[in-house]
Design a protein around this motif. Sequence first.
Motif, PDB file in Angstrom:
ATOM      1  N   GLN A 134       0.843  -1.260   0.029  1.00 56.61           N
ATOM      2  CA  GLN A 134       0.052   0.078   0.097  1.00 56.61           C
ATOM      3  C   GLN A 134       0.769   1.297   0.190  1.00 56.61           C
ATOM      4  OE1 GLN A 134      -2.793  -0.107   3.109  1.00 56.61           O
ATOM      5  NE2 GLN A 134      -3.229   2.067   3.012  1.00 56.61           N
ATOM      6  N   LEU A 135       2.085   1.152   0.448  1.00 56.66           N
ATOM      7  CA  LEU A 135       3.129   2.458   0.655  1.00 56.66           C
ATOM      8  C   LEU A 135       4.144   2.538  -0.586  1.00 56.66           C
ATOM      9  CD1 LEU A 135       3.465   1.684   4.318  1.00 56.66           C
ATOM     10  CD2 LEU A 135       1.648   3.202   3.523  1.00 56.66           C
ATOM     11  N   VAL A 136       4.179   1.873  -1.528  1.00 61.12           N
ATOM     12  CA  VAL A 136       5.086   1.792  -2.167  1.00 61.12           C
ATOM     13  C   VAL A 136       5.331   3.181  -3.100  1.00 61.12           C
ATOM     14  CG1 VAL A 136       5.617  -0.732  -2.710  1.00 61.12           C
ATOM     15  CG2 VAL A 136       3.833   0.681  -4.029  1.00 61.12           C
ATOM     16  N   PHE A 191       1.778  12.291   5.472  1.00 69.85           N
ATOM     17  CA  PHE A 191       0.667  11.271   6.285  1.00 69.85           C
ATOM     18  C   PHE A 191       1.607  10.498   7.292  1.00 69.85           C
ATOM     19  CE2 PHE A 191       1.015   8.892   2.523  1.00 69.85           C
ATOM     20  CZ  PHE A 191       1.201   7.514   3.177  1.00 69.85           C
ATOM     21  N   ILE A 192       1.232  10.271   8.564  1.00 74.14           N
ATOM     22  CA  ILE A 192       1.999   9.208   9.176  1.00 74.14           C
ATOM     23  C   ILE A 192       1.150   8.104   8.956  1.00 74.14           C
ATOM     24  CG2 ILE A 192       2.729   8.878  11.767  1.00 74.14           C
ATOM     25  CD1 ILE A 192       2.445  11.630  12.303  1.00 74.14           C
ATOM     26  N   TYR A 197      -4.667   2.118  11.846  1.00 68.47           N
ATOM     27  CA  TYR A 197      -6.086   2.825  11.079  1.00 68.47           C
ATOM     28  C   TYR A 197      -5.796   2.973   9.383  1.00 68.47           C
ATOM     29  CZ  TYR A 197      -7.397   3.681  16.005  1.00 68.47           C
ATOM     30  OH  TYR A 197      -7.763   3.512  17.339  1.00 68.47           O
ATOM     31  N   SER A 198      -4.760   3.170   9.213  1.00 66.88           N
ATOM     32  CA  SER A 198      -4.412   3.421   7.823  1.00 66.88           C
ATOM     33  C   SER A 198      -4.073   2.414   6.876  1.00 66.88           C
ATOM     34  CB  SER A 198      -3.212   4.658   7.772  1.00 66.88           C
ATOM     35  OG  SER A 198      -2.288   4.270   8.058  1.00 66.88           O
ATOM     36  N   LEU A 199      -3.683   1.167   7.410  1.00 66.34           N
ATOM     37  CA  LEU A 199      -3.322   0.150   6.535  1.00 66.34           C
ATOM     38  C   LEU A 199      -4.235  -0.782   6.286  1.00 66.34           C
ATOM     39  CD1 LEU A 199       0.490  -0.555   7.945  1.00 66.34           C
ATOM     40  CD2 LEU A 199      -0.289   0.892   5.905  1.00 66.34           C
ATOM     41  N   THR A 206       4.886  -3.529  10.232  1.00 66.66           N
ATOM     42  CA  THR A 206       5.811  -2.941   8.899  1.00 66.66           C
ATOM     43  C   THR A 206       6.761  -1.963   9.469  1.00 66.66           C
ATOM     44  OG1 THR A 206       5.780  -1.415   7.005  1.00 66.66           O
ATOM     45  CG2 THR A 206       4.025  -1.151   8.580  1.00 66.66           C
ATOM     46  N   PRO A 207       7.983  -1.835   8.773  1.00 65.77           N
ATOM     47  CA  PRO A 207       8.955  -1.023   9.288  1.00 65.77           C
ATOM     48  C   PRO A 207       8.568   0.514   9.234  1.00 65.77           C
ATOM     49  CG  PRO A 207       9.677  -1.990   7.612  1.00 65.77           C
ATOM     50  CD  PRO A 207       8.496  -2.858   7.983  1.00 65.77           C
ATOM     51  N   TYR A 208       7.641   0.672   7.940  1.00 68.22           N
ATOM     52  CA  TYR A 208       7.300   1.915   7.808  1.00 68.22           C
ATOM     53  C   TYR A 208       6.068   2.596   8.978  1.00 68.22           C
ATOM     54  CZ  TYR A 208       8.841   1.348   3.007  1.00 68.22           C
ATOM     55  OH  TYR A 208       9.729   1.138   1.837  1.00 68.22           O
ATOM     56  N   ALA A 209       5.756   1.894   9.849  1.00 70.36           N
ATOM     57  CA  ALA A 209       4.807   2.320  10.952  1.00 70.36           C
ATOM     58  C   ALA A 209       5.374   3.490  11.753  1.00 70.36           C
ATOM     59  CB  ALA A 209       4.502   1.147  11.821  1.00 70.36           C
ATOM     60  N   GLY A 210       4.694   4.523  11.688  1.00 71.78           N
ATOM     61  CA  GLY A 210       5.301   5.660  12.450  1.00 71.78           C
ATOM     62  C   GLY A 210       5.893   6.776  11.339  1.00 71.78           C
TER      63      GLY A 210
END
Length: 245
Positions: A134-136, A191-192, A197-199, A206-210
């Motif tokens: 979702q974050l790529v 966005f954070i 809530y957002s995934l 995920t290491p992208y958290a935060g």
Amino acid sequence: MCREKQAVQELVNAAQITTAGSSAQGAHIHIVHLSDAGNSLDLIKKAKHDGAHLSVETCPHYLSFSAEEIPDGNTQYKCAPPIRHAENRASLWKALMEGHIDFLSSDHSPAPPELKLLEEGDFINAWGGISSLQLVLPATWTFGKEHGITLERVALWWSVNPAKLAKLSQKGSIEVGKDADLVIWDPETSFIVDENYSLFHKHKVTPYAGKTLSGQVISTFSRGNLVYHEGHHATKACGLSILSA
């Protein structure tokens, strides 16, 4: 010799028989998930220069993170090949910008939290994979801005070149007669990443958290059908919703 270089060397050797006049002329070898911007990349560049039918991809987590910033025991970051040092990350970006790396892929590999052994911090036995599908797009945009990336480059890496490799003639670009697979996004919005809530993927470790990322996806269309808009998936979209991975 590191395992990644050893594997790449074997593929490069195999690629030598894809050149003109060989027994496998025209065959193509594709190398996935390149993380080593040193010896492995040098082998790939030489093989391409010598005419081998070979392409290579890397992943956003190798372009976003470096080994120096990974806290001890944070198995959220475990993947294969591993995330390497900051100098290597900068070299990957350079190779991508210069066209030596052909495109990007997610290597999305979610797993139940218990398989990541978060409490034990056991990098040896933890599941190796990064949840990031979702974050790529925002990850590429966020960490690529300092390298001068453009929207055209992003489209090349994520749409045009992958479609060419897969021979998906209806995909990869916005043209008359092609599938209307579109994304509407705001490159200026930050966005954070909130894993609660957002995934949307089932296993959210995920290491992208935060992390704060730039580039908010607003809507997506598949073959002209609205399938996602501002945090909500369409109730009647084409195909089937697959959200269990």
